[in-house]
Design an enzyme around this catalytic site. Structure first.
Site, PDB file in Angstrom:
ATOM      1  N   PRO A  62       0.812  -1.223   0.000  1.00 53.77           N
ATOM      2  CA  PRO A  62       0.000   0.000   0.000  1.00 53.77           C
ATOM      3  C   PRO A  62       0.844   1.272   0.000  1.00 53.77           C
ATOM      4  O   PRO A  62       1.662   1.489   0.882  1.00 53.77           O
ATOM      5  CB  PRO A  62      -0.812  -0.121   1.295  1.00 53.77           C
ATOM      6  CG  PRO A  62      -0.762  -1.562   1.655  1.00 53.77           C
ATOM      7  CD  PRO A  62       0.560  -2.060   1.158  1.00 53.77           C
ATOM      8  N   GLU A  63       0.631   2.086  -1.016  1.00 48.55           N
ATOM      9  CA  GLU A  63       1.202   3.423  -1.069  1.00 48.55           C
ATOM     10  C   GLU A  63       0.014   4.390  -1.024  1.00 48.55           C
ATOM     11  O   GLU A  63      -1.104   3.978  -0.714  1.00 48.55           O
ATOM     12  CB  GLU A  63       2.040   3.604  -2.341  1.00 48.55           C
ATOM     13  CG  GLU A  63       3.171   2.584  -2.455  1.00 48.55           C
ATOM     14  CD  GLU A  63       4.035   2.772  -3.690  1.00 48.55           C
ATOM     15  OE1 GLU A  63       4.092   3.891  -4.221  1.00 48.55           O
ATOM     16  OE2 GLU A  63       4.651   1.789  -4.132  1.00 48.55           O
ATOM     17  N   LYS A  99       1.144   7.684   3.892  1.00 43.43           N
ATOM     18  CA  LYS A  99       0.631   6.319   3.813  1.00 43.43           C
ATOM     19  C   LYS A  99      -0.059   5.911   5.106  1.00 43.43           C
ATOM     20  O   LYS A  99      -0.403   4.744   5.279  1.00 43.43           O
ATOM     21  CB  LYS A  99       1.779   5.341   3.511  1.00 43.43           C
ATOM     22  CG  LYS A  99       2.514   5.645   2.210  1.00 43.43           C
ATOM     23  CD  LYS A  99       3.731   4.768   2.072  1.00 43.43           C
ATOM     24  CE  LYS A  99       4.647   5.275   0.968  1.00 43.43           C
ATOM     25  NZ  LYS A  99       5.924   4.552   0.925  1.00 43.43           N
ATOM     26  N   ARG A 118      16.148  -0.813  -3.533  1.00 45.24           N
ATOM     27  CA  ARG A 118      14.833  -1.141  -4.061  1.00 45.24           C
ATOM     28  C   ARG A 118      14.921  -1.408  -5.561  1.00 45.24           C
ATOM     29  O   ARG A 118      15.635  -0.710  -6.286  1.00 45.24           O
ATOM     30  CB  ARG A 118      13.848   0.028  -3.830  1.00 45.24           C
ATOM     31  CG  ARG A 118      13.692   0.420  -2.373  1.00 45.24           C
ATOM     32  CD  ARG A 118      12.951  -0.653  -1.579  1.00 45.24           C
ATOM     33  NE  ARG A 118      12.890  -0.356  -0.161  1.00 45.24           N
ATOM     34  CZ  ARG A 118      13.599  -0.996   0.778  1.00 45.24           C
ATOM     35  NH1 ARG A 118      14.437  -1.962   0.455  1.00 45.24           N
ATOM     36  NH2 ARG A 118      13.468  -0.676   2.050  1.00 45.24           N
TER      37      ARG A 118
END
Length: 299
Positions: free
Chosen positions: A2-3, A59, A275
DNA sequence: TTGGCGTCCTGGAGGC
DNA sequence: TGCCTCCAGGACGCCA
């Protein structure tokens, strides 16, 4: 994972359903959800309170309660909030219908006064929750959460000011929640592709036109995510248990080897800030290279 | 002050 | 088939 678009999708779905409802009882099933606070203490603080509304900051999902308290929740990697009937074994629905599987990742249950239940489940157990005095929420986030990218404050000038003097790659810059709140790995890749900016370009090397392109890129990517109800590439489900469709609309993220939708060059994957980072080496040119190209054009 | 890296955590993929 | 290793990533702490 979830962003901003995923959290906002959940907020928009839950807000009209939860506003005015009373939490009869909160049951915390995994003490790691509330650590370092004792889960029994959180249960006592939240149980019996009326929900005044749901907000989002970056977030984080903020549940305002009566008594001037706010329950702050973060879904992290695999957290889900699902609104169901009490005792309902259903944990997921999709285009093929209900999937009646007991949720082995259930971490907390909110029993509501209308017979429904809000469930928090989290496979990797990174999610967290804590209670703050409502008046202390902004103070808690001061210095930790930066500008909201969908707000009017997110301008080219703001981006230039935030990036001034920074040598960190643009990808790292976008992931830094203390400067821009809500952008994660997926939407950072998508935003940089839209802005035609290389993820390894130093943030501080942006000029005004780059900042403007980045602003539009970030907002465009986030809006696409909102339109798609979020991206379900891990365990993300919305509050109704449905998958988002944004993962089908990715322009570069997870598209390694596929042709760039803009220039046809094969999408590459590199690691930035630890990332996975996807970009087009054909049209996302490094800023320094771009300047050099312009100089050559002038000649 | 800044930026990079390790840690937490578990499911899934891939290799043997 | 079963076991093992590696990878994924958001936030935060630590260190250079």
């Amino acid at each position: 994972m979830p962003e901003l678009p995923e959290v906002e999708t959940i907020r928009r779905q839950l807000e009209p359903e939860l506003r005015g409802r009373r939490i009869e009882q909160l049951e915390v099933l995994d003490p790691r959800w509330t650590r370092p606070v004792d889960p029994r203490r959180l249960e006592q603080e939240v149980s019996g309170r009326q929900i005044l509304g749901l907000r989002r900051r970056g977030k984080y999902l903020l549940m305002d309660l009566d008594g001037e308290l706010t329950l702050v929740m973060h879904l992290r990697m695999t957290g889900n909030l699902l609104l169901v009937e009490q005792g309902d074994p259903v944990v997921a629905v999709d285009e093929e219908g209900f999937e009646p599987v007991a949720d082995r990742h259930l971490r907390a249950r909110f029993e509501l006064d209308d017979g429904r239940e809000l469930r928090f489940s989290d496979a990797r157990r990174f999610g967290e929750a804590f209670v703050l005095p409502s008046a202390g929420v902004e103070e808690r986030f001061a210095g930790r959460l930066g500008v909201e990218p969908l707000s009017g404050q997110f301008s080219a000038e703001t981006i230039l000011a935030l990036a001034a003097g920074r040598s960190a790659p643009l990808k790292s810059f976008l992931l830094d929640q203390s400067r821009i709140a809500g952008v994660g790995n997926i939407y950072a890749d998508e935003a940089l592709w839209r802005a035609e900016l290389h993820p390894l370009s130093p943030a501080g090397s942006m000029r005004r036109e780059h900042a403007e392109a980045l602003r539009e890129g970030v907002r465009g990517a986030l809006r696409a995510g909102l339109d798609g109800g979020g991206a379900s590439i891990d365990d993300y489900l919305d509050a109704r248990g449905r998958r988002g469709t944004m993962q089908d609309e990715f322009l570069v993220h997870t598209r390694e080897g596929e042709p760039c939708p803009r220039c046809g060059t094969a999408i590459r994957r590199i690691v930035v800030a630890g990332r996975s980072t996807y970009f087009c080496p054909g049209c996302q040119v490094r800023l320094r290279r771009r300047r050099r190209a312009r100089q050559e054009d002038r000649r």
